[in-house]
Each structure stands twice: as structure tokens, then as C-alpha cells.
Design a protein around this motif. Structure first.
Motif, PDB file in Angstrom:
ATOM      1  N   GLY B 205       0.739  -1.085   0.037  1.00 58.48           N
ATOM      2  CA  GLY B 205      -0.031  -0.100   0.115  1.00 58.48           C
ATOM      3  C   GLY B 205       0.840   1.400  -0.290  1.00 58.48           C
ATOM      4  N   LEU B 206       2.282   1.158  -0.373  1.00 61.75           N
ATOM      5  CA  LEU B 206       3.075   2.440  -0.165  1.00 61.75           C
ATOM      6  C   LEU B 206       3.287   2.961  -1.579  1.00 61.75           C
ATOM      7  N   ARG B 207       2.279   3.322  -2.108  1.00 61.85           N
ATOM      8  CA  ARG B 207       2.088   3.985  -3.374  1.00 61.85           C
ATOM      9  C   ARG B 207       0.959   4.568  -3.690  1.00 61.85           C
ATOM     10  N   ASN B 208       0.846   5.702  -4.255  1.00 68.47           N
ATOM     11  CA  ASN B 208       0.070   6.612  -4.694  1.00 68.47           C
ATOM     12  C   ASN B 208       0.161   7.273  -6.037  1.00 68.47           C
ATOM     13  N   ARG B 209      -0.833   8.154  -6.479  1.00 69.80           N
ATOM     14  CA  ARG B 209      -0.860   8.745  -7.854  1.00 69.80           C
ATOM     15  C   ARG B 209       0.634   9.654  -7.608  1.00 69.80           C
ATOM     16  N   VAL B 210       0.939  10.360  -6.562  1.00 63.21           N
ATOM     17  CA  VAL B 210       1.924  11.155  -6.533  1.00 63.21           C
ATOM     18  C   VAL B 210       3.624  10.346  -6.598  1.00 63.21           C
ATOM     19  N   TRP B 211       3.484   9.119  -5.839  1.00 66.50           N
ATOM     20  CA  TRP B 211       4.811   8.441  -5.807  1.00 66.50           C
ATOM     21  C   TRP B 211       4.822   7.451  -6.883  1.00 66.50           C
ATOM     22  N   ASP B 212       3.889   7.246  -7.839  1.00 70.28           N
ATOM     23  CA  ASP B 212       3.768   6.096  -8.868  1.00 70.28           C
ATOM     24  C   ASP B 212       4.928   6.360  -9.784  1.00 70.28           C
ATOM     25  N   ALA B 213       5.140   7.235 -10.203  1.00 68.80           N
ATOM     26  CA  ALA B 213       6.496   7.506 -11.252  1.00 68.80           C
ATOM     27  C   ALA B 213       7.659   7.159 -10.459  1.00 68.80           C
ATOM     28  N   ALA B 214       7.883   7.646  -9.182  1.00 70.10           N
ATOM     29  CA  ALA B 214       9.080   7.531  -8.424  1.00 70.10           C
ATOM     30  C   ALA B 214       9.280   6.062  -8.078  1.00 70.10           C
ATOM     31  N   VAL B 215       8.151   5.411  -7.781  1.00 73.56           N
ATOM     32  CA  VAL B 215       8.351   3.838  -7.409  1.00 73.56           C
ATOM     33  C   VAL B 215       8.760   3.205  -8.755  1.00 73.56           C
ATOM     34  N   ARG B 216       8.212   3.389  -9.873  1.00 75.59           N
ATOM     35  CA  ARG B 216       8.496   2.646 -11.024  1.00 75.59           C
ATOM     36  C   ARG B 216      10.020   3.092 -11.371  1.00 75.59           C
ATOM     37  N   LYS B 217      10.546   4.278 -11.222  1.00 73.42           N
ATOM     38  CA  LYS B 217      11.818   4.691 -11.615  1.00 73.42           C
ATOM     39  C   LYS B 217      12.710   3.860 -10.529  1.00 73.42           C
ATOM     40  N   LEU B 218      12.375   3.805  -9.308  1.00 68.78           N
ATOM     41  CA  LEU B 218      13.203   3.249  -8.251  1.00 68.78           C
ATOM     42  C   LEU B 218      13.466   1.756  -8.623  1.00 68.78           C
ATOM     43  N   ALA B 219      12.273   1.177  -8.831  1.00 69.23           N
ATOM     44  CA  ALA B 219      12.466  -0.333  -9.112  1.00 69.23           C
ATOM     45  C   ALA B 219      13.409  -0.415 -10.328  1.00 69.23           C
ATOM     46  N   SER B 220      12.875   0.152 -11.391  1.00 72.27           N
ATOM     47  CA  SER B 220      14.140  -0.237 -12.490  1.00 72.27           C
ATOM     48  C   SER B 220      15.588   0.340 -12.305  1.00 72.27           C
ATOM     49  N   GLY B 221      15.516   1.450 -11.625  1.00 68.45           N
ATOM     50  CA  GLY B 221      16.898   1.985 -11.456  1.00 68.45           C
ATOM     51  C   GLY B 221      17.722   0.977 -10.359  1.00 68.45           C
ATOM     52  N   ALA B 222      17.112   0.609  -9.515  1.00 71.82           N
ATOM     53  CA  ALA B 222      17.552  -0.567  -8.505  1.00 71.82           C
ATOM     54  C   ALA B 222      18.173  -1.740  -9.061  1.00 71.82           C
ATOM     55  N   ALA B 223      17.156  -2.254 -10.101  1.00 76.04           N
ATOM     56  CA  ALA B 223      17.388  -3.470 -10.624  1.00 76.04           C
ATOM     57  C   ALA B 223      18.585  -3.197 -11.676  1.00 76.04           C
ATOM     58  N   TRP B 224      18.856  -2.227 -12.289  1.00 73.55           N
ATOM     59  CA  TRP B 224      19.779  -2.102 -13.227  1.00 73.55           C
ATOM     60  C   TRP B 224      20.973  -1.781 -12.583  1.00 73.55           C
ATOM     61  N   LEU B 225      20.992  -0.987 -11.506  1.00 72.89           N
ATOM     62  CA  LEU B 225      22.197  -0.737 -10.737  1.00 72.89           C
ATOM     63  C   LEU B 225      22.868  -2.085 -10.306  1.00 72.89           C
ATOM     64  N   LEU B 226      22.034  -3.060  -9.631  1.00 73.82           N
ATOM     65  CA  LEU B 226      22.221  -4.080  -9.186  1.00 73.82           C
ATOM     66  C   LEU B 226      23.060  -5.306 -10.271  1.00 73.82           C
ATOM     67  N   PHE B 227      22.356  -5.136 -11.284  1.00 70.69           N
ATOM     68  CA  PHE B 227      22.966  -5.752 -12.476  1.00 70.69           C
ATOM     69  C   PHE B 227      24.186  -5.339 -12.914  1.00 70.69           C
ATOM     70  N   VAL B 228      24.165  -4.063 -13.162  1.00 71.70           N
ATOM     71  CA  VAL B 228      25.718  -3.521 -13.475  1.00 71.70           C
ATOM     72  C   VAL B 228      26.691  -3.864 -12.596  1.00 71.70           C
ATOM     73  N   GLY B 229      26.303  -3.560 -11.240  1.00 67.99           N
ATOM     74  CA  GLY B 229      27.385  -4.120 -10.122  1.00 67.99           C
ATOM     75  C   GLY B 229      27.844  -5.400 -10.170  1.00 67.99           C
ATOM     76  N   TYR B 230      27.009  -6.501 -10.328  1.00 65.12           N
ATOM     77  CA  TYR B 230      27.140  -7.728 -10.156  1.00 65.12           C
ATOM     78  C   TYR B 230      27.853  -8.256 -11.368  1.00 65.12           C
TER      79      TYR B 230
END
Lengths: 251, 247
Positions: B205-230
Motif C-alpha cells: 500500500g506504499l504507493r499513490n498517484r504522487v509517488w507512482d512514477a518515483a516507485v517505478r523509477k526506483l524499481a527499474s533503477g535499483a534493478a539495473w544498478l544491481l545488474f551492472v554491479g554484479y
């Protein structure tokens, strides 16, 4: 224009169904999909056949009765449109259109394209209402409500309960429907009084009906004819957690 | 009124929580985010390979001196993995049962590839993790490298003898098969996370219209960062980094 139709035909709930092919000849591009089905049915009746059964009522996109999966997409691939508002001009002359009923265990097929959506009624009966003592009508402005709350509540209240969200979801989940009702009622002061009881009861009714869980694919919001967004589901998840905590610790 | 919230006695809240689809998704989200935290901390350890053999080996040795803490983390991770997998299986079976008759044409509008294939990417990540643990933690002879990792020893600056992690990593990734398998494994994990992180926020439930774009960017950004790191470690070894440790 001329269209070929592949339509799911099933005599009754217990009968086996299969696809039959029909030709819609000389139909107007200004007809809606359901008006085309009316024409096809006229021909079927004239030739002694059994007309194709499908649900419809208002035919202006506000009642939620029509329920046809058109080429794999509930209500067709035009955004924010019910099947009754989908006009043939969005198809090409000579196209083959596949028509299927909603597919979900809680929505059994009754006949052809008609499914039984009582599961939604049972969810509403569990808590999708506001308990009030009847009496004189209250003054319209007696309870001030912030404009933003009204807007967010109305964004959810536009749900017409058609079930396209269930039909589109790979898990046949009813989350968008239930979350719309929970969000709509919990945002307004009249509904806020019963918010905990409501969300727990409606979620239980939803699970008991046999709908799947949400995997946040977003298919529901992509097909919703009223463009309800999945942020209402996040709100319901929040309401649910809040209700459990409150029931566990406050009481 | 609340005591019988939705017809449930307060005492029965926990069974109700585990029984409900929303409760199961809460558990998926919490255990998933817990494992994500481990994956992030694990990467900060791994990246010390670029600071040289002494730093990495000393870090690994230091970790194993805190054996009690390691066991707490291992038990927590095992519980998380067990809950995450069992909830995933129960939910997936329920989801399949909810649509006994499939569509002739199925399009799943709006659903990303990662979102549609979570159970498969998750299963493959589980297999990868099992191999990875045998390979590096248990140091079993399944490494395809021709080396017995258990015999790799080094002497730290303070004179203590410990396991030579640096040489183990370089020897392992000197085999192209091992490197490719590893990159595919972490790639699948990050594919899983690109949807998983977003879905976890939604399920909690930690998502609303204001944070929606930020949550999406956080998810794909974190996934890419971890992939590049590993992935940077096998790529660096393939480019010749640390080869002198093998001689």
C-alpha cells in the motif's frame, strides 16, 4: 462493411461450448459492435437459428452490463470504452473478430457470451454500502468534504462493476473492482465510519468467491472502461493493513 | 463493533491474515524486500574485489569471525526464502485455478514481460542461488573450473591464514561457462526485481498517484544498478583483471 465473427457458443452452463463462425455482411461502420450482433441475430432468427446470447442494457457505456472479450481484450482494445460504445469504424473491412465471454471461475458462463456475475453482488453485500438510519434527507452541504477527497472518491466511484478487470487479469483477480468500492467509500466521511469492517469483509468475500490474487501487471487498468487506475488497489492494501492492525491492537 | 471486524474475532486475525490473498501478498512483499536488502549488502561486499585481494580477503575473513551474526542472517534468509517460495506457490496455484478455461486469444494488455513471468524468473533464480551456494559457500566440486576452491589459502597482513576469496572468484570467472551462467543468473534476478520492487510497494500500500512514477523509477533503477554491479566482476575478470593471482 463485411466482418467475419468467431463467436463462443454454449447452450447452457453445463453444456460444452465451441466457436462458430458467422458473417456480418453490409454492416455500417457507424454501428456499435452490439448493434452488429443484433443484425447477425436477426438473420439467425430469420433462418431458424438460435440467436447469440449476450448481455447489454443501457448501450451508452454507464451500466456495466455488456461483457465481451473482443480479440483477446475485454471490451476491445479502444481505451476507456465499453463494448456497446465500440463502433465498427475501428475495425477494417474484411477483419475476423473473435468474441469470447469473460473467463473466470467465479463468473461461470450461463449461455454463449453471458456470464453469471453474482460473485460481485456477494462482495457488495459483504460491505460495499454505508449503513444509515433512514429519515429526512440530510442537507446537501451539511458535511463539508475537501475537494481533493471528493475527486479521488469519484475517480473510484465511476466503477460500473462490469468485471472487465477480472476478465483481463491473468489471475482473474477482482482487486480493481473491490479496491474501487473500498476507496470510494473510505475516502468519504459517510463511509469512513465503517472502513475497517468493510475492507476486511469485502476482501474475505472476494477470496471466498475464488478470484485470483493481484500480481500488479496493470492489465485491469489497461482495459477498465472507466479508466480506474491501480493506485486504488494500493489504497485497499493500505486500508487492509490498517484495519488488521486496528482490530488487533486498539480493541 | 471492531472486535468483530468483518465477522472476525481479534484472536483470529493472524489466521485470517495468512488465509487472505492480501495477507499473502504482504508476506511476499516483506520477504522480497528483506532479500533485496541482502542482495544489496552482498554487492557492496563483492565490489571490494576492485580494491585488491588484500581488502577482499580481509573483508571475507572479518565476516567469518562474526559467525554468530552470520547465522542470524542465514536463518532469517532461510525463513524469508521459505515464506516467499511457499506463498508464491500457493498464490500461483490459486491464480491458475481462478481461470480454468483459458481464452482462445489472450493478450494481457498492459502487462510487462517481467510481470507476466515472475513465477518462472523466480524459479530460475532459486536454481541459480542453489548452484551459487554450492559453488562458493559450500565450495563443492561442481564448479566446472578444475580447481578445488577449499584448498585456496592466503595469508593476511596480520599473519593469519584464511580462505583466498579473491583467487576463488578469479579462478571461477576465468571459465567462460561459469561467467555466462552467472551473468544470466543475476540478469534473471534483476529482471525479477524490476517488477518485484514495484509490486512490493503496491502490495504494502506504499504507493499513490504522487509517488507512482518515483516507485517505478526506483524499481527499474535499483534493478539495473544491481545488474551492472554484479555483472561488472565477471566482465572485469574476462578482461584480464586479477589473472596474476592464479599463478
Amino acid at each position: 462493411m463485411h466482418l467475419s465473427l468467431r463467436v463462443w457458443r454454449q447452450k447452457s452452463a453445463s453444456a460444452f461450448g465451441r466457436f462458430e463462425t458467422y458473417e456480418a455482411r453490409n454492416v455500417s461502420a457507424d454501428m456499435s459492435l452490439l448493434e452488429m450482433l443484433d443484425e447477425v441475430n436477426e438473420d439467425l432468427i430469420a433462418s431458424g437459428g438460435e440467436p447469440i446470447a449476450f448481455d447489454s442494457d443501457c448501450r451508452e457505456g454507464i451500466c456495466g452490463a455488456c461483457s465481451v472479450v473482443i480479440d483477446g481484450v475485454p471490451h476491445g482494445s479502444r481505451h476507456g470504452t465499453t463494448a456497446c460504445q465500440l463502433h465498427l469504424r475501428h475495425f477494417k473491412d474484411g477483419d475476423t473478430i473473435t468474441l469470447e465471454p469473460w473467463r473466470a471461475r467465479p463468473f461461470p458462463v450461463i449461455k454463449d457470451l453471458v456470464v453469471d456475475r453474482h460473485a460481485f453482488d456477494r462482495i457488495i453485500q459483504a460491505g460495499g454500502y454505508v449503513s444509515v438510519k433512514t429519515g429526512g434527507a440530510p442537507d446537501g452541504n451539511a458535511i463539508p468534504i475537501p475537494k481533493t477527497d471528493v475527486d479521488r472518491a469519484m475517480d473510484a466511484a465511476v466503477c460500473i462493476g462490469c468485471g472487465a478487470c477480472v476478465a483481463a487479469c491473468k489471475n482473474a483477480s477482482a482487486m480493481l473492482f473491490v479496491a474501487s468500492k473500498v476507496s470510494h467509500l473510505s475516502l468519504l466521511p459517510q463511509g469512513r465510519v465503517e472502513r475497517e469492517r468493510r475492507v476486511l469483509a469485502m476482501v474475505r468475500a472476494m477470496d471466498d468467491a475464488g478470484f485470483g490474487a493481484c500480481t500488479v501487471t496493470g492489465s485491469c487498468e489497461a482495459v477498465c472502461p472507466k479508466n480506474i487506475r491501480i493506485d486504488v488497489i494500493a489504497r485497499m492494501n493500505r486500508e487492509y493493513g490498517r484495519a488488521l492492525l486496528k482490530a488487533g491492537f486498539v480493541e | 463493533m471492531l472486535r468483530k471486524a468483518g465477522g472476525i474475532e481479534a484472536m483470529k486475525l493472524l489466521p485470517q491474515f495468512f488465509h487472505s490473498s492480501l495477507g499473502k501478498k504482504y508476506i511476499m512483499a516483506i520477504t522480497g524486500l528483506g532479500m533485496l536488502a541482502f542482495v544489496a549488502v552482498h554487492l557492496t561486499g563483492n565490489l571490494q574485489i576492485f580494491l585488491g585481494p588484500e581488502v577482499l580477503d580481509a573483508y571475507a575473513h572479518g565476516l567469518h569471525r562474526a559467525e554468530e551474526l552470520l547465522w542470524v542472517i542465514r536463518v532469517c534468509l532461510l525463513v524469508f526464502i521459505g515464506l516467499h517460495i511457499s506463498m508464491a506457490v500457493v498464490l500461483t496455484l490459486g491464480n491458475r485455478a481462478a481461470r480454468p478455461i483459458p481464452y482462445e486469444r489472450s493478450r494481457l494488455p498492459g502487462a510487462s514481460h517481467a510481470a507476466r513471468t515472475m513465477i518462472w524468473s523466480g524459479s530460475m533464480v532459486a536454481v541459480f542461488v542453489a548452484y551459487h551456494l554450492l559453488h562458493h559457500s559450500a565450495k563443492a566440486q561442481v564448479s566446472l573450473t578444475g580447481h578445488d576452491f577449499a584448498t585456496f589459502q592466503t595469508t593476511l597482513a596480520d599473519g593469519t591464514t584464511c580462505h583466498d576469496v579473491f583467487r576463488m572468484v578469479v579462478a571461477g570467472f576465468s571459465q567462460p561457462v561459469v561467467s555466462v551462467f552467472y551473468i544470466v543468473g543475476v540478469g534473471l534476478l534483476c529482471h525479477h526485481l524490476s517488477h518485484g520492487i514495484e509490486a512490493a510497494f503496491q502490495s504494502l500500500g506504499l504507493r499513490n498517484r504522487v509517488w507512482d512514477a518515483a516507485v517505478r523509477k526506483l524499481a527499474s533503477g535499483a534493478a539495473w544498478l544491481l545488474f551492472v554491479g554484479y555483472a561488472s566482476i565477471p566482465v572485469a575478470v574476462a578482461c584480464g583483471y586479477g589473472r596474476e593471482a592464479l599463478n
